[in-house]
Design an enzyme around this catalytic site. Structure first.
Site, short mmCIF file in Angstrom:
data_model
loop_
_atom_site.label_atom_id
_atom_site.label_comp_id
_atom_site.label_asym_id
_atom_site.label_seq_id
_atom_site.Cartn_x
_atom_site.Cartn_y
_atom_site.Cartn_z
N ALA A 50 0.81 -1.23 0.00
CA ALA A 50 0.00 0.00 0.00
C ALA A 50 0.84 1.29 0.00
CB ALA A 50 -0.97 -0.05 1.18
N ARG A 89 -5.25 0.22 -8.85
CA ARG A 89 -5.67 -0.87 -7.95
C ARG A 89 -6.68 -0.27 -6.98
NH1 ARG A 89 -1.18 -4.58 -5.36
NH2 ARG A 89 -2.87 -6.11 -5.32
N ASP A 235 -4.03 -2.62 3.88
CA ASP A 235 -4.26 -1.87 2.64
C ASP A 235 -5.30 -0.78 2.83
OD1 ASP A 235 -3.19 -4.67 1.78
OD2 ASP A 235 -2.72 -3.23 0.19
N ASN A 245 -6.44 -6.54 4.31
CA ASN A 245 -5.03 -6.88 4.06
C ASN A 245 -5.00 -8.14 3.19
OD1 ASN A 245 -2.18 -6.36 4.49
ND2 ASN A 245 -2.16 -8.24 5.69
#
Ligand code: MRU
Length: 343
Positions: A50, A89, A235, A245
């Site tokens: 991240a 993303r 994340d 995550n």
């Protein structure tokens, strides 16, 4: 590994990314000169983690400005290119937060944009260092000071996943500098093996004792009493502490709760998304099914099978013993919610 390792760097004319798809066999750098290549690199996980994709996105704004100058783009073209980077993303909020932060300087031009991107990178390293100290202090106080710890981690949260040093792995590194790591169980992290390929590589560089294990071994290792605490990254963290995550994380949290050991999440406040109320509102990236149907390009599942490949899962906040940020440790399962404490 020295702390100078940079997964993402500005070269003066583009972005240098350590190609994480090639590690540990090769340490190659991809020189990114255009927005299409950057978007592709983020989506293929050449750069991943991240905070690292946040830094890549921040420099991506400068990249779009330079490409726009070269190719005669309008202001609207540059903004559209930046929007593509921002959406490369969907789960890690750092990408959006860092792009949006740098875009506040867009009208001031390239130098201002670059100044902001450099600040994003510098602040992430400082946050990681602070998290390392907070997390290590908390663990020593709660798990037993003076005795080297047995830790379990999942995915890769080290220098490769950040602007430098690492989040969960930064806590491990801090403990190691104090001589207090007995061993680290590094989950291999199916299907793309960020644990076996990247975390193990970083642990080798640092000389930290470790064992790589299959993800499916984690719960058993924990329930056999071989782990003092698990520590992972994130994340996106919702206001109520629900944490997205890498897929497989929630199983570790459940095993920790059953075994009565701490489950820690280490993440900078840039990963905390107070606009997202709960984990139900977090968009979980669904990646190509082929990633779980094949091994190294060779089909392992029957040709007729279809794959299910969520890249992340959500751990309920009530299973998060501690959330380590650069500001300190919030005991989420005891009611210290990010939405109230990090406003
Ligand atoms: O798909 P990836 O490799 O980008 O997933 C990364 C993770 O899930 C990490 O645990 C998270 O981003 C924290 S990195 C400090």
């Amino acid at each position: 590994m020295s702390q100078e390792l940079r997964a993402v760097d500005w070269t003066g004319s583009g972005i240098a990314l350590i190609d994480q798809t090639l590690l540990p066999q090769r340490t190659d750098t991809l020189d990114v000169q255009d927005v299409d290549t950057l978007v592709d690199a983020i989506q293929r996980l050449v750069v991943r983690g991240a905070p690292a994709i946040g830094a890549a996105g921040a420099y991506g704004v400068a990249l779009a400005l330079l490409q726009g100058e070269r190719e005669g783009w309008t202001d609207g073209d540059v903004r559209a290119a930046v929007a593509r980077i921002r959406a490369a993303r969907p789960t890690a909020v750092n990408l959006m937060v860092c792009v949006d932060r740098v875009m506040t300087r867009f009208d001031e031009g390239l130098d201002a944009v670059l100044e902001e991107a450099v600040a994003v990178q510098r602040e992430d390293v400082a946050a990681n260092r602070a998290m390392g100290v907070h997390g290590a202090d908390w663990l020593l106080q709660r798990v037993g000071a003076g005795r080297p710890l047995r830790l379990l981690t999942h995915c890769n949260t080290g220098a490769l996943a950040t602007a430098g040093w690492g989040t969960a792995l930064g806590v491990v590194r801090e403990l190691h500098t104090r001589g207090l790591v007995e061993t680290v169980y590094a989950d291999e992290t199916r299907p793309l093996l960020q644990g076996a390929r990247l975390t193990a590589w970083e642990l080798v560089q640092e000389g930290i004792p470790h064992l790589v294990q299959a993800d499916a071994a984690a719960a058993g290792t924990i329930l056999r009493g071989e782990v003092d605490a698990a520590i992972v990254g994130a994340d996106r963290i919702a206001a109520n502490g629900d944490t997205a995550n890498k897929v497989g994380t929630v199983g570790i949290a459940l095993a920790c709760a059953y075994a009565g050991i701490p489950f820690l999440v280490a993440a900078p406040t840039t990963t905390v998304d107070l606009a997202t109320a709960t984990g139900d509102d977090i968009h979980i990236e669904l990646r190509a099914g082929d990633e779980v149907l094949e091994w190294s390009g060779v089909r392992t599942a029957p040709a007729a099978s279809r794959g299910h490949n969520p890249a992340f899962d959500v751990t309920p906040g009530r299973l998060v013993t501690g959330l380590v940020t650069e500001r300190g440790v919030l005991e989420v399962s005891a009611g210290e919610l990010p939405g109230e404490r990090l406003k």
